[in-house]
Design a protein around this motif. Structure first.
Motif, mmCIF file in Angstrom:
data_model
loop_
_atom_site.group_PDB
_atom_site.id
_atom_site.type_symbol
_atom_site.label_atom_id
_atom_site.label_comp_id
_atom_site.label_asym_id
_atom_site.label_seq_id
_atom_site.Cartn_x
_atom_site.Cartn_y
_atom_site.Cartn_z
ATOM 1 N N SER A 54 48.391 103.008 -73.577
ATOM 2 C CA SER A 54 49.117 101.815 -74.016
ATOM 3 C C SER A 54 50.503 102.216 -74.473
ATOM 4 O O SER A 54 50.747 103.396 -74.781
ATOM 5 N N SER A 176 55.381 100.071 -71.255
ATOM 6 C CA SER A 176 54.099 99.366 -71.249
ATOM 7 C C SER A 176 53.745 98.948 -69.833
ATOM 8 O O SER A 176 54.576 98.396 -69.109
ATOM 9 N N GLU A 178 50.868 97.067 -69.568
ATOM 10 C CA GLU A 178 49.850 96.078 -69.928
ATOM 11 C C GLU A 178 49.858 94.947 -68.896
ATOM 12 O O GLU A 178 50.838 94.775 -68.160
ATOM 13 N N THR A 184 51.797 96.745 -63.867
ATOM 14 C CA THR A 184 50.596 96.909 -64.682
ATOM 15 C C THR A 184 49.710 98.038 -64.195
ATOM 16 O O THR A 184 49.719 98.395 -63.007
ATOM 17 N N ASP A 187 45.779 98.052 -68.633
ATOM 18 C CA ASP A 187 46.470 98.458 -69.848
ATOM 19 C C ASP A 187 47.103 99.791 -69.480
ATOM 20 O O ASP A 187 46.831 100.353 -68.431
#
Length: 376
Positions: A54, A176, A178, A184, A187
């Protein structure tokens, strides 16, 4: 028409990439993570990167790299996701909340100067919604005061400022992956730097402090080395279970191939929004969207009587969000309250509207038509 706020753009490419991890029968921290780290570093133009689970983990470890004495201060914007400031607390440091710039919603350079004192050791700029902080100015200011810069690039992946990738301006950049972000891994996050020496201990920290991860030991055992102790490892410092795994990296490798295309599609959507709102006096963009080499994650607008606007959109099945309450409004951060009048005023007008690569032109037009029906 029902329009959601965010949606990951995933498909057959991600499935095929995941299949490679299945075929190798290795789903944890392994070769795919290493491959993703290398390709990500090449993409943004840095020396090395460390994959984690993360951006929160990335921020925590990034600050830990400097081993600041307990109780020192870190300057953070008051309007950001909580992880930016929680990472400061994880490291037993004190967050100093800085007001935001009224026009960009990024950290205010003027208030930075007011809030800085001799106990400050670092600053964490955040590219709010993907809009770049003027990093040339911030870096000059930070270096003149001997402050380390941990660049919180959670809202931006693939964007540039003055031709240089966001996340590569500071001592360390934290990204990130996420579900809702520019790209992506489900996560996931990444720590990147031009200084590989800063990252070396973080590879151990992300894997419970172990000096050789499972994949390294597997490769050593599978080699022609006939020694019996290839299993051996040591733990010299406290670490965390923060590692990325090969499933996440597999998705990331496919997403990285699409990232530029997804960012260009977001630019096209934002242009459609901005053109459609030119004559609207009740709803206006909250940051000056610059649609070149950009990586905007969210379309944020300012609206008078925000609650009534949100209800208006909800009744017509258009999802909205609010990013973010000033952190000092949360009980956890109340002991660190400071004067941040701009953020406390502006946030009450902020609304996030739908933005994701698979959003169709027809959906954008529908959102605009619903907005135009609203009267403050």
């Amino acid at each position: 028409m029902k329009v959601r706020l965010f949606k990951p753009s995933v498909g057959e490419e991600e499935i095929q990439s995941i299949q490679k991890a299945f075929d190798a029968a290795w789903l944890g921290l392994g070769a795919r993570v290493g491959e993703f780290e290398q390709k990500w570093s090449q993409y943004i133009g840095c020396a090395d990167s460390v994959g984690v689970n993360s951006c929160t983990a990335a921020l925590h470890l990034a600050l830990s790299a400097f081993r600041f004495p307990k109780g020192k201060k870190v300057l953070v914007p008051v309007m950001t996701f909580a992880a930016t400031a929680i990472a400061v607390l994880y490291n037993q440091l004190i967050p100093v909340f800085v007001d935001v710039d009224e026009h960009t919603l990024g950290i205010s350079l003027e208030d930075l100067e007011r809030k800085h004192d001799k106990d400050c050791v670092a600053v964490i700029p955040v590219h709010f919604a993907g809009h770049p902080v003027p990093m040339d100015q911030l870096m000059k200011w930070a270096k003149s005061r001997n402050l380390k810069v941990v660049e919180d690039t959670a809202h931006s992946a693939g964007g540039k400022y003055q031709g240089k990738a966001l996340g590569t301006w500071g001592d360390l950049g934290c990204f990130s992956f996420e579900e809702k972000k520019c790209m992506t891994t489900g996560d996931g996050g990444m720590i990147s730097s031009h200084d590989p020496e800063l990252l070396k201990p973080l590879r151990h920290s992300r894997w419970v402090g172990i000096n050789k991860d499972t994949w390294e030991r597997y490769e050593e055992n599978a080699s022609n080395n006939q020694e019996a102790n290839s299993w051996y490892y040591e733990i010299s410092d406290i670490g965390y279970k923060y590692n990325m795994n090969d499933l996440m990296a597999s998705i990331g490798l496919a997403q990285l191939e699409k990232l530029d295309r997804m960012n260009r599609r977001r630019e096209a959507i934002l242009q459609q929004y901005l053109t459609g709102l030119q004559q609207n006096t009740d709803v206006r963009s909250a940051v000056p969207y610059v649609l070149q080499d950009s990586s905007y994650w969210a379309f944020v607008v300012r609206v008078r009587d925000r609650d009534r606007f949100i209800v208006h959109m909800k009744e017509r099945e258009v999802a909205t969000g609010v990013h973010y309450m000033p952190l000092t409004m949360h009980p956890l951060f109340r002991p660190y309250v400071s004067e941040t009048p701009t953020a406390l005023s502006i946030w009450r007008e902020l609304v996030t509207l739908p933005l994701f690569p698979d959003l169709t032109d027809e959906q954008v037009e529908y959102v605009l038509s619903v907005i135009h029906d609203y009267r403050a």
